[in-house]
Write an enzyme that holds these catalytic residues in place. Structure first.
Site, PDB file in Angstrom:
ATOM      1  N   GLY A  25       0.827  -1.211   0.000  1.00  0.00           N
ATOM      2  CA  GLY A  25       0.000   0.000   0.000  1.00  0.00           C
ATOM      3  C   GLY A  25       0.857   1.255   0.000  1.00  0.00           C
ATOM      4  N   LEU A  64       0.481   3.679  -2.045  1.00  0.00           N
ATOM      5  CA  LEU A  64       0.859   3.512  -3.453  1.00  0.00           C
ATOM      6  C   LEU A  64       1.292   4.828  -4.110  1.00  0.00           C
ATOM      7  CD1 LEU A  64      -1.958   1.045  -4.594  1.00  0.00           C
ATOM      8  CD2 LEU A  64       0.311   0.527  -3.654  1.00  0.00           C
ATOM      9  N   HIS A  65       2.203   4.702  -5.067  1.00  0.00           N
ATOM     10  CA  HIS A  65       2.688   5.832  -5.855  1.00  0.00           C
ATOM     11  C   HIS A  65       2.859   5.349  -7.298  1.00  0.00           C
ATOM     12  CE1 HIS A  65       6.461   3.698  -5.456  1.00  0.00           C
ATOM     13  NE2 HIS A  65       6.421   3.821  -4.141  1.00  0.00           N
ATOM     14  N   GLY A 100       5.312   4.360  -8.910  1.00  0.00           N
ATOM     15  CA  GLY A 100       6.124   3.145  -9.061  1.00  0.00           C
ATOM     16  C   GLY A 100       5.244   1.907  -9.009  1.00  0.00           C
ATOM     17  N   HIS A 101       4.371   1.852  -8.002  1.00  0.00           N
ATOM     18  CA  HIS A 101       3.451   0.713  -7.895  1.00  0.00           C
ATOM     19  C   HIS A 101       2.522   0.656  -9.112  1.00  0.00           C
ATOM     20  CE1 HIS A 101       4.123   1.636  -3.449  1.00  0.00           C
ATOM     21  NE2 HIS A 101       4.461   0.373  -3.512  1.00  0.00           N
ATOM     22  N   GLN A 121       8.398  -8.840   7.776  1.00  0.00           N
ATOM     23  CA  GLN A 121       9.617  -8.303   7.175  1.00  0.00           C
ATOM     24  C   GLN A 121      10.170  -7.081   7.915  1.00  0.00           C
ATOM     25  OE1 GLN A 121       7.457  -7.667   3.426  1.00  0.00           O
ATOM     26  NE2 GLN A 121       8.516  -5.726   3.236  1.00  0.00           N
ATOM     27  N   GLY A 148       9.048  -4.841  -8.633  1.00  0.00           N
ATOM     28  CA  GLY A 148       9.858  -3.725  -9.118  1.00  0.00           C
ATOM     29  C   GLY A 148      11.347  -3.987  -8.984  1.00  0.00           C
ATOM     30  N   LYS A 173      13.226  -1.716  -8.326  1.00  0.00           N
ATOM     31  CA  LYS A 173      13.584  -0.830  -7.202  1.00  0.00           C
ATOM     32  C   LYS A 173      14.148  -1.657  -6.043  1.00  0.00           C
ATOM     33  CE  LYS A 173      13.298   2.359  -3.944  1.00  0.00           C
ATOM     34  NZ  LYS A 173      12.530   1.894  -2.849  1.00  0.00           N
ATOM     35  N   SER A 176       9.341   5.918  -3.560  1.00  0.00           N
ATOM     36  CA  SER A 176       9.222   4.963  -2.456  1.00  0.00           C
ATOM     37  C   SER A 176       8.171   5.476  -1.481  1.00  0.00           C
ATOM     38  CB  SER A 176      10.569   4.847  -1.735  1.00  0.00           C
ATOM     39  OG  SER A 176      10.399   4.220  -0.479  1.00  0.00           O
TER      40      SER A 176
HETATM   41  P1  AMP Z   1       6.269  -2.027  -1.516  1.00  0.00           P
HETATM   42  O1  AMP Z   1       4.836  -1.601  -1.396  1.00  0.00           O
HETATM   43  O2  AMP Z   1       7.247  -0.948  -1.196  1.00  0.00           O
HETATM   44  O3  AMP Z   1       6.551  -3.328  -0.804  1.00  0.00           O
HETATM   45  O4  AMP Z   1       6.504  -2.332  -3.039  1.00  0.00           O
HETATM   46  C1  AMP Z   1       5.648  -3.171  -3.761  1.00  0.00           C
HETATM   47  C2  AMP Z   1       6.213  -3.392  -5.123  1.00  0.00           C
HETATM   48  O5  AMP Z   1       6.376  -2.146  -5.790  1.00  0.00           O
HETATM   49  C3  AMP Z   1       7.610  -4.047  -5.098  1.00  0.00           C
HETATM   50  O6  AMP Z   1       7.678  -5.000  -6.152  1.00  0.00           O
HETATM   51  C4  AMP Z   1       8.514  -2.880  -5.345  1.00  0.00           C
HETATM   52  O7  AMP Z   1       9.754  -3.243  -5.942  1.00  0.00           O
HETATM   53  C5  AMP Z   1       7.688  -2.047  -6.299  1.00  0.00           C
HETATM   54  N1  AMP Z   1       8.129  -0.652  -6.311  1.00  0.00           N
HETATM   55  C6  AMP Z   1       8.221   0.183  -5.243  1.00  0.00           C
HETATM   56  N2  AMP Z   1       8.726   1.370  -5.627  1.00  0.00           N
HETATM   57  C7  AMP Z   1       8.969   1.278  -6.963  1.00  0.00           C
HETATM   58  C8  AMP Z   1       9.505   2.164  -7.943  1.00  0.00           C
HETATM   59  N3  AMP Z   1       9.905   3.395  -7.640  1.00  0.00           N
HETATM   60  N4  AMP Z   1       9.598   1.732  -9.216  1.00  0.00           N
HETATM   61  C9  AMP Z   1       9.209   0.467  -9.551  1.00  0.00           C
HETATM   62  N5  AMP Z   1       8.694  -0.411  -8.676  1.00  0.00           N
HETATM   63  C10 AMP Z   1       8.577  -0.016  -7.402  1.00  0.00           C
END
Ligand code: AMP
Length: 281
Positions: A31, A33-34, A36-37, A61, A147, A149, A185
């Site tokens: 969640g 979310l931005h 990237g997500h 985690q 990602g 990332k 992020s």
């Molecule tokens: P998170 O919610 O931070 O656990 O991320 C969920 C998914 O989004 C993971 O696969 C991350 O690698 C991906 N993600 C997060 N930030 C980015 C970004 N800036 N660009 C691409 N994917 C991203």
């Protein structure tokens, strides 16, 4: 867009699509979310007929002194973004929907799951591998998108699904950045405005260091020392690591004679940023 929170509901929804011959993708997230997500949703749509996003802040985690309690949560906003992006289904379980009270299993990925982020976050990849395995078992998607990332995480998940014969294609999706280069992020919202001004120096420094590395005159440890000083001079409070690695195995390399990935984690005040770039000729 359908929203479900229990395992029977998600299994049922996905089973209906599967029996209708649909190709299904999963996009696991925590969640907050931005863009990237949302880019992962786009990648998933390119590869499948139906996209399932998951939203779950995974306690497994987080370390005992990390930000599990304060991690940003905004379900209504997340759901609106996912709907606008064309996501078909959201699985947003509560802790009790996913875990038995005496849950006690841990998946641990040696090799790619060690070193780098695992040095300062020893619980992190076990927590990620375990939750992702649970999500993939419940969703049974044809593919799942992660990602770049979180490059080490992507490698851990590829290894875990291969080793455990989980029949899913793992698709990596490129890093989405702010216009000044900072990798997007959920944790960037922790940064004060003065910290936010410093943050793009991480990506900038990685690029400069990779450029020097590719010239081949200095070994990586020398360049890494220089890059680390550049970051602390810019206002970073601590550099966890700046590691030049083999892009597939994530073992350390010193010279540019194979496809490489530069992985980094550094702190600005109380916020830990991670980033990575390819470093190949
Ligand atoms: P998170 O919610 O931070 O656990 O991320 C969920 C998914 O989004 C993971 O696969 C991350 O690698 C991906 N993600 C997060 N930030 C980015 C970004 N800036 N660009 C691409 N994917 C991203």
């Amino acid at each position: 867009m359908i929203i479900v929170k229990t395992k029977p509901e998600i299994r049922d929804a996905v089973a209906k699509w599967r029996s209708a011959g649909k190709r299904i993708s999963a996009v696991p997230t925590m969640g907050a979310l931005h863009q990237g997500h949302l880019s992962l949703i786009d990648t998933a749509k390119q590869h499948s007929d139906r996209v399932v996003a998951t939203i779950f802040v995974n306690p497994l985690q987080f370390g005992p002194n990390e930000d599990f309690k304060t991690y940003p949560r905004d379900m209504d906003h997340d759901l609106a973004l996912l709907e606008a992006q064309g996501c078909d289904l959201v699985f947003a379980p509560e802790h009790t929907d996913l875990f038995a009270p005496d849950f006690s299993t841990k998946i641990s990925v040696a090799g790619v799951g060690e070193d780098h982020c695992a040095v300062t976050r020893p619980q992190f990849f076990d927590g990620v591998a375990t939750i992702v395995a649970k999500l993939l078992i419940n969703l049974a998607p044809d593919l799942a998108v992660f990602g770049e990332k979180d490059y080490q995480q992507l490698m851990v998940i590829r290894r875990m699904t291969r080793d455990l014969d989980i029949d899913v294609k793992i698709v990596g999706s490129p890093i989405i950045r702010e216009t000044d280069g900072l990798a997007m992020s959920s944790r960037n919202q922790y940064l004060s405005s003065s910290e936010r001004a410093i943050a793009p120096k991480l990506f900038e420094t990685l690029n400069l260091a990779a450029e020097i590395f590719l010239q081949g005159e200095s070994d990586w440890p020398v360049i890494s020392e220089w890059a680390s000083t550049r970051l602390t001079d810019a206002g970073f409070s601590k550099v966890d690591y700046l590691n030049m690695t083999d892009a597939a195995t994530l073992t350390h390399i010193v010279k540019p004679d194979q496809p490489a990935r530069l992985l980094a984690a550094a702190w600005i005040g109380r916020t830990r940023l991670i980033d990575n770039i390819p470093a190949s000729a």
